[in-house]
Design a protein around this motif. Structure first.
Motif, mmCIF file in Angstrom:
data_model
loop_
_atom_site.group_PDB
_atom_site.id
_atom_site.type_symbol
_atom_site.label_atom_id
_atom_site.label_comp_id
_atom_site.label_asym_id
_atom_site.label_seq_id
_atom_site.Cartn_x
_atom_site.Cartn_y
_atom_site.Cartn_z
ATOM 1 N N HIS A 105 15.416 2.773 1.070
ATOM 2 C CA HIS A 105 15.645 4.219 0.840
ATOM 3 C C HIS A 105 17.220 4.186 0.721
ATOM 4 O O HIS A 105 17.974 3.230 1.444
ATOM 5 C CB HIS A 105 15.439 4.774 2.521
ATOM 6 N N THR A 127 11.456 0.893 -3.582
ATOM 7 C CA THR A 127 10.258 1.562 -3.047
ATOM 8 C C THR A 127 10.380 2.838 -3.010
ATOM 9 O O THR A 127 11.265 3.301 -2.143
ATOM 10 C CB THR A 127 9.563 0.821 -2.039
ATOM 11 N N PHE A 128 10.056 3.754 -3.566
ATOM 12 C CA PHE A 128 10.036 5.370 -3.249
ATOM 13 C C PHE A 128 8.879 5.786 -2.348
ATOM 14 O O PHE A 128 8.018 5.809 -2.686
ATOM 15 C CB PHE A 128 9.890 6.275 -4.689
ATOM 16 N N THR A 129 9.488 6.196 -1.222
ATOM 17 C CA THR A 129 8.792 6.600 -0.025
ATOM 18 C C THR A 129 8.680 8.002 0.045
ATOM 19 O O THR A 129 7.683 8.660 0.854
ATOM 20 C CB THR A 129 8.952 5.850 1.322
ATOM 21 N N GLY A 133 14.923 11.277 -4.720
ATOM 22 C CA GLY A 133 15.486 11.012 -5.995
ATOM 23 C C GLY A 133 15.637 12.338 -6.783
ATOM 24 O O GLY A 133 16.309 12.319 -7.865
ATOM 25 N N ASN A 138 14.005 16.267 0.294
ATOM 26 C CA ASN A 138 13.152 15.061 0.496
ATOM 27 C C ASN A 138 11.360 15.411 0.681
ATOM 28 O O ASN A 138 11.010 14.409 0.711
ATOM 29 C CB ASN A 138 13.710 13.957 1.675
ATOM 30 N N TYR A 214 19.605 5.923 -11.074
ATOM 31 C CA TYR A 214 18.379 5.109 -10.862
ATOM 32 C C TYR A 214 18.035 4.239 -12.049
ATOM 33 O O TYR A 214 17.230 3.579 -12.149
ATOM 34 C CB TYR A 214 17.219 6.240 -10.712
ATOM 35 N N ALA A 220 10.297 0.628 -9.730
ATOM 36 C CA ALA A 220 10.019 1.133 -8.710
ATOM 37 C C ALA A 220 8.438 1.060 -8.190
ATOM 38 O O ALA A 220 7.766 1.172 -9.014
ATOM 39 C CB ALA A 220 10.566 2.526 -8.402
ATOM 40 N N THR A 222 5.557 2.830 -5.815
ATOM 41 C CA THR A 222 5.289 4.017 -5.099
ATOM 42 C C THR A 222 3.799 3.753 -4.129
ATOM 43 O O THR A 222 3.025 3.324 -4.819
ATOM 44 C CB THR A 222 4.944 5.243 -5.889
ATOM 45 N N TYR A 231 7.386 11.651 -9.632
ATOM 46 C CA TYR A 231 8.539 11.109 -10.317
ATOM 47 C C TYR A 231 8.376 11.224 -11.809
ATOM 48 O O TYR A 231 9.503 11.511 -12.572
ATOM 49 C CB TYR A 231 8.852 9.796 -9.605
#
Length: 437
Positions: A105, A127-129, A133, A138, A214, A220, A222, A231
């Motif tokens: 993060h 890792t996109f949690t 972005g 969020n 990015y 990345a 997910t 995304y």
């Protein structure tokens, strides 16, 4: 291989989903013979550290913690772009000398971290949690409580989220209307409210700035298809791969029922966006005596909301159990026939959902895609229309009519993926994305 795992906050003080994911990565990478180092931060406003950079061990893994009180946010732009952190990150990275940087993060580190890893030539993945972005809050939720598709061309919906960050626009009709007006006309707001010009400028710049930063990521991960597709609809061109979370828990069959009503469970934050109030209202619309409900959550997090749900629970068979240690999760789920997750925002593969499935506990969840993609309707659970008390009550009624339904579904409920599976995939991902073995 030495891996620097960057996360916004960490154990022992912080222990929610992303922190738990990072902890699992660190522990399992170490078990595989790698050298993980967690880099985290103290939030501005939390008790200050003795030094700007502190070091400690957790689970036998080195942790480096940066004190953001020394570099606080002075405006909205600082929440995603804080150049004063560049020197701090360079100092930390030169000391660690990682082979790869894995960002779990970016909050508290900001794009300053990515500028440094790019300049140092360090392979960097993420890792996109959540939706950080491209989404200001969020959560991919608009100021009025509705689902959001992301920033509109004028960013006026982001401005509305900033103005109504306290959530009152979703509950107060007058503020709801005002939020809609701001969302549709905030391009003129700087003229009307000069003091907001700096904030609005930062909100307008945010999506493009993050998309450019990015570009540092070689790839990345997910945890859900929904997050991946969200995304992909943005201008962020990072190669994405699906990587489901792994769950380590006792997978023994659920204890045999002792008769009586179906035991519902709610486990999570006692906050409006988690929707406990919806469940309590729905319980009043089904036959009395058909259910008990155990509520597990911290009443001190939002005392006003805790008082509200306690009021709604009066006259119902509801027990407020407080919080419990993570080591007890299997025991707690073992005493629940049906876990209910009535969230009103876009959850993204919450760990408690996967833990429930792994312990053969069927689920009843709001139909947001970050959860519904795990539900096989009629086998391991059901979904209901997000925010609808009537639809939630309708989904509860079959369990009231057939006390054995939850037990029958338990026999078909499972989730086999463990953290060892997950981290083996992550190590393979490093090799594919960065050519690191």
């Amino acid at each position: 291989m030495r891996v620097a795992l960057f996360v916004h906050c960490y154990y022992p003080e912080h222990f929610y989903g992303t922190e738990s994911y990072t902890r699992t990565l660190a522990r399992e990478l170490s078990a595989l013979g790698h050298e993980p180092v967690v880099v985290t931060a103290t939030f501005p406003g939390e008790p200050p550290q003795q030094d700007l950079i502190e070091r400690y061990m957790f689970d036998g893994v080195p942790v480096v913690r940066i004190d953001r009180n020394v570099h606080p946010n002075t405006g909205l732009r600082d929440t995603y772009d804080l150049p004063s952190l560049r020197a701090v990150h360079e100092r930390v990275l030169r000391a660690i000398q990682p082979d790869i940087v894995h960002v779990c993060h970016l909050i508290n580190h900001t794009t300053a971290l990515l500028e440094v890893t790019r300049r140092l030539g360090l392979p960097t993945v993420a890792t996109f949690t959540d939706f950080f972005g491209f989404c200001f809050n969020n959560k991919l939720s608009a100021a009025d409580g509705s689902l959001c598709a992301g920033p509109n061309p004028s960013r006026s919906n982001c401005v509305a989220c900033s103005l109504f960050a306290d959530g009152t626009a979703a509950r107060n009709p007058a503020r709801h209307l005002l939020a809609r007006l701001v969302s549709s006309g905030a391009t003129h707001l700087p003229i009307l409210v000069p003091g907001w010009r700096r904030t609005i400028s930062a909100l307008k710049d945010r999506p493009e700035h993050l998309a450019a930063a990015y570009g540092t990521y070689a790839g990345a991960l997910t945890p859900t298809r929904f997050l991946m597709e969200a995304y992909k609809r943005t201008s962020i061109g990072v190669p994405l791969e699906l990587s489901r979370f792994g769950i380590d828990i006792d997978r023994a069959p659920k204890p045999a029922p002792t008769g009586g009503p179906t035991r519902l469970g709610f486990i999570g934050q006692l906050a409006p966006h988690k929707g406990l109030h919806l469940l309590l209202k729905a319980m009043r619309a089904v036959p009395q005596g058909a259910f008990t409900l155990d509520v597990h959550g911290d009443e001190d997090m939002d005392p006003a909301y805790a008082a509200q749900v306690r009021g709604l629970a009066e006259g119902l068979d509801v027990a407020f159990r407080g919080t419990f240690s993570v080591e007890r999760i299997a025991d707690v789920l073992g005493q629940i026939d049906l876990l209910v997750i009535p969230s009103t925002w876009v959850e993204n593969s919450p760990l408690i959902l996967l833990q429930a499935l792994a312990t053969h506990t069927p689920v009843l969840v709001a139909d947001v895609e970050g959860m519904s993609e795990f539900v096989e309707v009629g086998r391991n659970g059901f979904t209901f229309a997000k925010g609808s008390v009537a639809d939630l009550a309708a989904r509860l009624k079959p369990f009231a009519q057939d006390p054995g339904l939850a037990r029958a579904m338990s026999m078909m409920t499972h989730y086999e993926r463990t953290s060892r599976h997950m981290v083996a995939d992550v190590a393979d991902f490093y090799a594919r994305a960065c050519g690191i073995l």
